[in-house]
Design a protein around this motif. Structure first.
Motif, PDB file in Angstrom:
ATOM      1  N   UNK A   1       0.837  -1.204   0.000  1.00  0.00           N
ATOM      2  CA  UNK A   1       0.000   0.000   0.000  1.00  0.00           C
ATOM      3  C   UNK A   1       0.869   1.250   0.000  1.00  0.00           C
ATOM      4  N   UNK A   2       0.292   2.374  -0.382  1.00  0.00           N
ATOM      5  CA  UNK A   2       1.017   3.643  -0.375  1.00  0.00           C
ATOM      6  C   UNK A   2       1.271   4.099   1.056  1.00  0.00           C
ATOM      7  N   UNK A   3       0.271   3.968   1.916  1.00  0.00           N
ATOM      8  CA  UNK A   3       0.429   4.351   3.318  1.00  0.00           C
ATOM      9  C   UNK A   3       0.053   3.184   4.220  1.00  0.00           C
ATOM     10  N   UNK A   4       0.718   3.132   5.364  1.00  0.00           N
ATOM     11  CA  UNK A   4       0.451   2.100   6.372  1.00  0.00           C
ATOM     12  C   UNK A   4       0.265   2.779   7.723  1.00  0.00           C
ATOM     13  N   UNK A   5      -0.242   2.048   8.730  1.00  0.00           N
ATOM     14  CA  UNK A   5      -0.570   2.670  10.014  1.00  0.00           C
ATOM     15  C   UNK A   5       0.614   3.189  10.837  1.00  0.00           C
ATOM     16  N   UNK A   6       1.824   2.622  10.639  1.00  0.00           N
ATOM     17  CA  UNK A   6       2.948   3.089  11.456  1.00  0.00           C
ATOM     18  C   UNK A   6       4.265   2.987  10.687  1.00  0.00           C
TER      19      UNK A   6
ATOM     20  N   UNK B   1      -7.559  12.414  -0.286  1.00  0.00           N
ATOM     21  CA  UNK B   1      -8.860  11.763  -0.156  1.00  0.00           C
ATOM     22  C   UNK B   1      -8.796  10.467   0.644  1.00  0.00           C
ATOM     23  N   UNK B   2      -7.640   9.827   0.709  1.00  0.00           N
ATOM     24  CA  UNK B   2      -7.517   8.577   1.452  1.00  0.00           C
ATOM     25  C   UNK B   2      -6.850   8.750   2.818  1.00  0.00           C
ATOM     26  N   UNK B   3      -6.331   9.937   3.104  1.00  0.00           N
ATOM     27  CA  UNK B   3      -5.687  10.191   4.401  1.00  0.00           C
ATOM     28  C   UNK B   3      -6.754  10.320   5.489  1.00  0.00           C
ATOM     29  N   UNK B   4      -6.345  10.013   6.731  1.00  0.00           N
ATOM     30  CA  UNK B   4      -7.295  10.185   7.829  1.00  0.00           C
ATOM     31  C   UNK B   4      -7.321  11.645   8.288  1.00  0.00           C
ATOM     32  N   UNK B   5      -8.321  11.991   9.073  1.00  0.00           N
ATOM     33  CA  UNK B   5      -8.508  13.384   9.513  1.00  0.00           C
ATOM     34  C   UNK B   5      -7.308  13.907  10.294  1.00  0.00           C
TER      35      UNK B   5
ATOM     36  N   UNK C   1       4.855   6.024   4.553  1.00  0.00           N
ATOM     37  CA  UNK C   1       4.551   5.833   3.142  1.00  0.00           C
ATOM     38  C   UNK C   1       5.567   4.920   2.463  1.00  0.00           C
ATOM     39  N   UNK C   2       5.080   4.172   1.488  1.00  0.00           N
ATOM     40  CA  UNK C   2       5.933   3.335   0.657  1.00  0.00           C
ATOM     41  C   UNK C   2       5.996   4.030  -0.695  1.00  0.00           C
ATOM     42  N   UNK C   3       7.061   4.788  -0.898  1.00  0.00           N
ATOM     43  CA  UNK C   3       7.173   5.524  -2.147  1.00  0.00           C
ATOM     44  C   UNK C   3       8.440   6.345  -2.205  1.00  0.00           C
ATOM     45  N   UNK C   4       8.623   6.957  -3.330  1.00  0.00           N
ATOM     46  CA  UNK C   4       9.784   7.788  -3.586  1.00  0.00           C
ATOM     47  C   UNK C   4       9.774   8.988  -2.627  1.00  0.00           C
ATOM     48  N   UNK C   5      10.950   9.421  -2.203  1.00  0.00           N
ATOM     49  CA  UNK C   5      11.017  10.610  -1.354  1.00  0.00           C
ATOM     50  C   UNK C   5      11.588  11.781  -2.162  1.00  0.00           C
TER      51      UNK C   5
END
Length: 194
Positions: A55-60, A102-106, A141-145
């Motif tokens: 996934x692009x983002x994970x919980x921790x 749109x997929x990020x939490x508040x 995040x799992x992605x390019x920095x």
């Protein structure tokens, strides 16, 4: 979304390896992930696809660190130093203007708003003056920095919609991109404000 549209319109070109830059985001009603986009482009150029299932983002941050060490993810990220051209999506940090927003939490949105995030380029957060903004979400995040993106000689952002003019300005000021594909009215607005 915009990079996916580009992938569908690509003509046949010479064979080159294609490297996935970010993990996938699951969007309701959208069955085309970053993995699919990389594969579509690889088919168009008849080259190998370096994809990973994450996934692009994970919980921790700990989970993100472990995922970055997984074989497929590590193999794709090891190829980043050989990437000479990249195509990235540009999002305005606002509802409906960034898939990541749109997929990020508040809680993440509130922190990024407080830090003055204006835009994101494939998950690299930018202030209005184009400075990369590091956050706790960045570490999840799992992605390019930003550093990896800056090392790529030719980074092209795809942007559309007049609402994204502030994000396009931030991207151009960042020094992370070398060009932008957009529409006439946005191009005019950017030139008039330069």
């Amino acid at each position: 979304r915009s990079v996916g549209a580009m992938a569908k319109a690509l003509p046949r070109v010479s064979s080159v390896p294609i490297v996935q830059l970010t993990g996938a985001i699951a969007m309701a009603g959208d069955d085309h992930s970053s993995i699919d986009i990389v594969r579509d482009v690889a088919r168009a150029v008849d080259g190998p696809a370096f994809v990973f299932y994450a996934p692009f983002t994970v919980p921790d941050a700990g989970t993100a660190q472990v995922l970055r060490q997984q074989d497929d993810v590590a193999r794709a990220f090891a190829r980043l130093s050989s990437v000479t051209k990249a195509v990235v999506g540009l999002g305005l940090w606002a509802p409906g203007q960034s898939t990541l927003y749109d997929t990020a939490n508040e809680a993440d949105r509130a922190v990024l708003d407080e830090l003055g995030v204006c835009a994101e380029l494939s998950g690299v957060f930018l202030s209005a003056d184009g400075e990369p903004v590091q956050t706790a979400l960045t570490n999840r995040m799992i992605g390019i920095d930003a550093q990896q993106m800056k090392a790529i000689p030719d980074v092209i952002a795809i942007a559309y919609g007049m609402a994204k003019v502030p994000a396009a300005r931030a991207a151009l000021r960042s020094g992370l991109i070398s060009g932008m594909v957009t529409h006439k009215s946005m191009a005019r607005a950017l030139l008039e404000s330069a």
